[in-house]
Write an enzyme that holds these catalytic residues in place. Sequence first.
Site, mmCIF file in Angstrom:
data_model
loop_
_atom_site.group_PDB
_atom_site.id
_atom_site.type_symbol
_atom_site.label_atom_id
_atom_site.label_comp_id
_atom_site.label_asym_id
_atom_site.label_seq_id
_atom_site.Cartn_x
_atom_site.Cartn_y
_atom_site.Cartn_z
ATOM 1 N N ARG A 83 -4.354 5.397 -3.144
ATOM 2 C CA ARG A 83 -4.565 6.323 -4.266
ATOM 3 C C ARG A 83 -6.019 6.780 -4.241
ATOM 4 O O ARG A 83 -6.906 6.065 -3.770
ATOM 5 C CB ARG A 83 -4.288 5.629 -5.599
ATOM 6 N N HIS B 266 -1.565 14.779 0.008
ATOM 7 C CA HIS B 266 -0.657 13.716 -0.480
ATOM 8 C C HIS B 266 0.736 13.866 0.149
ATOM 9 O O HIS B 266 1.736 14.068 -0.544
ATOM 10 C CB HIS B 266 -0.559 13.757 -2.018
HETATM 11 N N1 LIG Z 1 0.116 8.741 0.172
HETATM 12 C C1 LIG Z 1 1.409 8.661 -0.058
HETATM 13 O O1 LIG Z 1 2.167 9.594 0.220
HETATM 14 C C2 LIG Z 1 1.969 7.383 -0.632
HETATM 15 C C3 LIG Z 1 3.359 7.197 -0.600
HETATM 16 C C4 LIG Z 1 3.863 6.000 -1.069
HETATM 17 C C5 LIG Z 1 3.020 5.002 -1.539
HETATM 18 N N2 LIG Z 1 1.682 5.225 -1.555
HETATM 19 C C6 LIG Z 1 0.774 4.174 -2.055
HETATM 20 O O2 LIG Z 1 1.005 2.978 -1.320
HETATM 21 C C7 LIG Z 1 0.964 1.887 -2.230
HETATM 22 C C8 LIG Z 1 1.635 0.670 -1.624
HETATM 23 O O3 LIG Z 1 3.035 0.834 -1.591
HETATM 24 P P1 LIG Z 1 3.986 -0.398 -1.209
HETATM 25 O O4 LIG Z 1 5.377 0.071 -1.432
HETATM 26 O O5 LIG Z 1 3.629 -0.948 0.127
HETATM 27 O O6 LIG Z 1 3.559 -1.459 -2.327
HETATM 28 P P2 LIG Z 1 3.873 -3.030 -2.377
HETATM 29 O O7 LIG Z 1 5.102 -3.347 -1.599
HETATM 30 O O8 LIG Z 1 3.836 -3.412 -3.813
HETATM 31 O O9 LIG Z 1 2.644 -3.707 -1.605
HETATM 32 C C9 LIG Z 1 1.374 -3.803 -2.171
HETATM 33 C C10 LIG Z 1 0.504 -4.722 -1.304
HETATM 34 O O10 LIG Z 1 -0.817 -4.734 -1.847
HETATM 35 C C11 LIG Z 1 -1.231 -6.095 -2.051
HETATM 36 N N3 LIG Z 1 -2.124 -6.198 -3.194
HETATM 37 C C12 LIG Z 1 -1.942 -5.766 -4.470
HETATM 38 N N4 LIG Z 1 -2.984 -6.087 -5.241
HETATM 39 C C13 LIG Z 1 -3.856 -6.760 -4.444
HETATM 40 C C14 LIG Z 1 -5.116 -7.362 -4.660
HETATM 41 N N5 LIG Z 1 -5.713 -7.354 -5.867
HETATM 42 N N6 LIG Z 1 -5.720 -7.981 -3.620
HETATM 43 C C15 LIG Z 1 -5.119 -8.022 -2.406
HETATM 44 N N7 LIG Z 1 -3.917 -7.460 -2.129
HETATM 45 C C16 LIG Z 1 -3.297 -6.832 -3.147
HETATM 46 C C17 LIG Z 1 0.057 -6.857 -2.302
HETATM 47 O O11 LIG Z 1 -0.171 -8.237 -2.063
HETATM 48 P P3 LIG Z 1 1.020 -9.309 -2.205
HETATM 49 O O12 LIG Z 1 1.983 -8.978 -1.076
HETATM 50 O O13 LIG Z 1 0.359 -10.602 -2.023
HETATM 51 O O14 LIG Z 1 1.625 -9.077 -3.556
HETATM 52 C C18 LIG Z 1 0.992 -6.173 -1.282
HETATM 53 O O15 LIG Z 1 0.800 -6.730 -0.016
HETATM 54 C C19 LIG Z 1 1.618 2.469 -3.482
HETATM 55 O O16 LIG Z 1 1.290 1.717 -4.643
HETATM 56 C C20 LIG Z 1 1.033 3.854 -3.525
HETATM 57 O O17 LIG Z 1 -0.199 3.827 -4.226
HETATM 58 C C21 LIG Z 1 1.146 6.386 -1.117
#
Ligand SMILES: NC(=O)c1ccc[n+]([C@@H]2O[C@H](COP(=O)([O-])OP(=O)(O)OC[C@H]3O[C@@H](n4cnc5c(N)ncnc54)[C@H](OP(=O)(O)O)[C@@H]3O)[C@@H](O)[C@H]2O)c1
Length: 312
Positions: free
Chosen positions: A227, A275
């Site tokens: 983000r 994005h």
């Molecule tokens: N640019 C785009 O088009 C696009 C599209 C989709 C998503 N995104 C972004 O990508 C993000 C991730 O998506 P996702 O589906 O992979 O999410 P997810 O499955 O919830 O994975 C989030 C990861 O971040 C880690 N994390 C969260 N808080 C943390 C902290 N304080 N310290 C260390 N690690 C932390 C989590 O650790 P744990 O595994 O230990 O919980 C997990 O490994 C979304 O939230 C969104 O912002 C962007």
Amino acid sequence: MAPLTLAFRSTSDHAEKWGAALAKLVPDLVFVPWQDVSDPAAIDAALCWRPPEGWLASLPNLRLVHSLGAGVDHVLADRRYPAHVPLVRLVDPLMTRAMTEFVAFQVLRLHLKEPAYRRQQRDRLWQQHFPPSAADRRVGILGVGEMGGAVAASLVALGFDVAGWSRTPKDQPGVACFAGDAALPDFLARSEILVCLLPLTPATEGILSAACFAQMPRGAGIINVGRGRHLVERDLLAALDSGQLSEAVLDVFPTEPLPEDHPFWTHDRIVVTPHVAALTNPATASLVVAENLRRLARGEPWPDRVDIASGY
Ligand SMILES: NC(=O)c1ccc[n+]([C@@H]2O[C@H](COP(=O)([O-])OP(=O)(O)OC[C@H]3O[C@@H](n4cnc5c(N)ncnc54)[C@H](OP(=O)(O)O)[C@@H]3O)[C@@H](O)[C@H]2O)c1
């Protein structure tokens, strides 16, 4: 099963496409674009992207909020979010696949010095750079969840030396695991190309800062597909100016669309994409939403329910 009434609210997703796709999958569904909600008490579920503050709280019988994206920061930014209502995020395998393609492409661009060759071509400069082999290129993924885990696996398959940083420890083949705040400095110290795939939460906001860049190898590159507010913009500009960072690929911004007069548009060492790393596609995402609506009707739990306290 009693018919469900779903309110849809987004200014960037197509209500008509979503309505048509969900009608085929959930035949009894009553699909109501937000402008047509005449009886707020009749709404069982909301499917939304950036709902305005207070809109969800104005639906008194809401039993499910479904995000139109993988992230939920755009929903939880609503200070009046009704905390008792379950929040489910979108986990669509095709979006994850799109993200792996986007990040692999950008990592390869930075690894093979493609941005430098574009600048050289502009200057008619014939100069060869010899990149290390992929096995000697250290890539770090901030966030090894649904998307980060798949991205890490695809980079391992390309032969890169990959590490991941998450809150809880992971055990992923070929990926060096770093977990928790205490492990962040060691993780950053080895990240020549850093990919941010964290959710935006109070704990991760501003993580791509001067302090972070200073711990990375000199001349490293960053790719932000998390983000916009993960990045401290002035710190990036300073790090690019000083040579601490060499390149940045930015797909997400605090204000989208990126304002016309923003310095990132014309910066030599910044690639801006609008994005698009993993766009929500109603054709496939509707299958996921439909299943989550059926779970609501059957009273079953959702695998991708968000922990509202941790913000992801
Ligand atoms: N640019 C785009 O088009 C696009 C599209 C989709 C998503 N995104 C972004 O990508 C993000 C991730 O998506 P996702 O589906 O992979 O999410 P997810 O499955 O919830 O994975 C989030 C990861 O971040 C880690 N994390 C969260 N808080 C943390 C902290 N304080 N310290 C260390 N690690 C932390 C989590 O650790 P744990 O595994 O230990 O919980 C997990 O490994 C979304 O939230 C969104 O912002 C962007």
